[in-house]
Write an enzyme that holds these catalytic residues in place. Structure first.
Site, PDB file in Angstrom:
ATOM      1  N   CYS A 174       0.690  -1.243   0.111  1.00 48.01           N
ATOM      2  CA  CYS A 174      -0.135   0.026  -0.132  1.00 48.01           C
ATOM      3  C   CYS A 174       0.713   1.169  -0.082  1.00 48.01           C
ATOM      4  CB  CYS A 174      -0.859  -0.013   1.208  1.00 48.01           C
ATOM      5  SG  CYS A 174      -1.929   1.374   1.398  1.00 48.01           S
TER       6      CYS A 174
ATOM      7  N   CYS B 147       0.313   3.157   3.614  1.00 42.17           N
ATOM      8  CA  CYS B 147       0.811   2.524   4.819  1.00 42.17           C
ATOM      9  C   CYS B 147       2.007   1.299   4.662  1.00 42.17           C
ATOM     10  CB  CYS B 147      -0.338   2.005   5.851  1.00 42.17           C
ATOM     11  SG  CYS B 147      -1.038   0.562   5.102  1.00 42.17           S
TER      12      CYS B 147
ATOM     13  N   CYS C 137      -7.307  -1.166   1.386  1.00 43.44           N
ATOM     14  CA  CYS C 137      -6.226  -1.546   2.281  1.00 43.44           C
ATOM     15  C   CYS C 137      -6.807  -1.978   3.615  1.00 43.44           C
ATOM     16  CB  CYS C 137      -5.007  -0.540   2.229  1.00 43.44           C
ATOM     17  SG  CYS C 137      -3.761  -1.088   3.753  1.00 43.44           S
TER      18      CYS C 137
ATOM     19  N   CYS D   2      -5.144   0.812   6.437  1.00 43.51           N
ATOM     20  CA  CYS D   2      -5.331   2.296   6.407  1.00 43.51           C
ATOM     21  C   CYS D   2      -6.630   2.583   5.879  1.00 43.51           C
ATOM     22  CB  CYS D   2      -4.225   2.906   5.631  1.00 43.51           C
ATOM     23  SG  CYS D   2      -4.037   2.846   4.037  1.00 43.51           S
TER      24      CYS D   2
ATOM     25  N   CYS E 139      -8.262  -5.419  -9.990  1.00 43.12           N
ATOM     26  CA  CYS E 139      -7.715  -4.317 -10.917  1.00 43.12           C
ATOM     27  C   CYS E 139      -7.554  -3.221 -10.021  1.00 43.12           C
ATOM     28  CB  CYS E 139      -8.843  -4.047 -11.946  1.00 43.12           C
ATOM     29  SG  CYS E 139      -8.479  -2.968 -13.257  1.00 43.12           S
TER      30      CYS E 139
END
Length: 164
Positions: free
Chosen positions: A82, A85, A130, A133, A153
């Site tokens: 991510c 984070c 995510c 976060c 995607c």
């Protein structure tokens, strides 16, 4: 008011009512999806650690233009994390070329992502975020390869690639 104007006004009123219900559902879903995560920052804090494009995608549920991310054609061995984070999300062995112009994967790392219902653009899709976060990553579709049949995607702006 003649019959034609009455019908036009009625269509506008019914359309506006249906659209407002649809947009309200989307807003409620999006608001609920950003409230219970391990990493919580203010909008100003996110803006200081993310690029403008990362902020637009991760925090404002944006979508980058197709074929603009260098990660779409990245096939080296490593991990995609991510951009907000740095939670590991996908490994390179689950990446495939979907031809859509966005980095695509058939399976995330266990527990790395969550999903919500996305009703934007007058359609219903499964949004992927995510799990640490709450950053918007992209969407999942059921037209991917075996073994899962899923196509995650993802927006390249929402990811960072860490080579193995």
């Amino acid at each position: 008011m003649n019959k034609r104007h009455f019908l036009q006004a009625s269509i506008v009123i019914v359309g506006a009512t249906l659209l407002s219900r649809y947009l309200t559902q989307e807003t409620e879903t999006m608001a609920a999806s950003n409230t219970k995560f391990e990493v919580n920052k203010s909008e100003a804090e996110w803006q200081t650690i993310l690029t403008p494009e990362q902020f637009r995608v991760l925090r404002k549920h944006g979508t980058e233009r197709a074929f603009t991310s260098p990660l779409d054609k990245q096939y080296a061995e490593g991990t995609y994390v991510c951009a907000g984070c740095e939670l590991p999300l996908f490994t390179s062995d689950t990446k495939f070329n979907s031809g859509t112009g966005w980095p695509s994967f058939f399976q995330p790392i266990a527990g790395a992502v969550g999903s919500t219902v996305d009703r934007s653009f007058l359609m219903t899709r499964t949004e992927i975020h995510c799990s640490r976060c709450g950053g918007h990553l992209g969407h999942v579709f059921n037209d991917g390869p075996a073994p899962t049949g899923n196509r995650y995607c993802m927006n390249g702006a929402a990811l960072k690639f860490l080579p193995a």
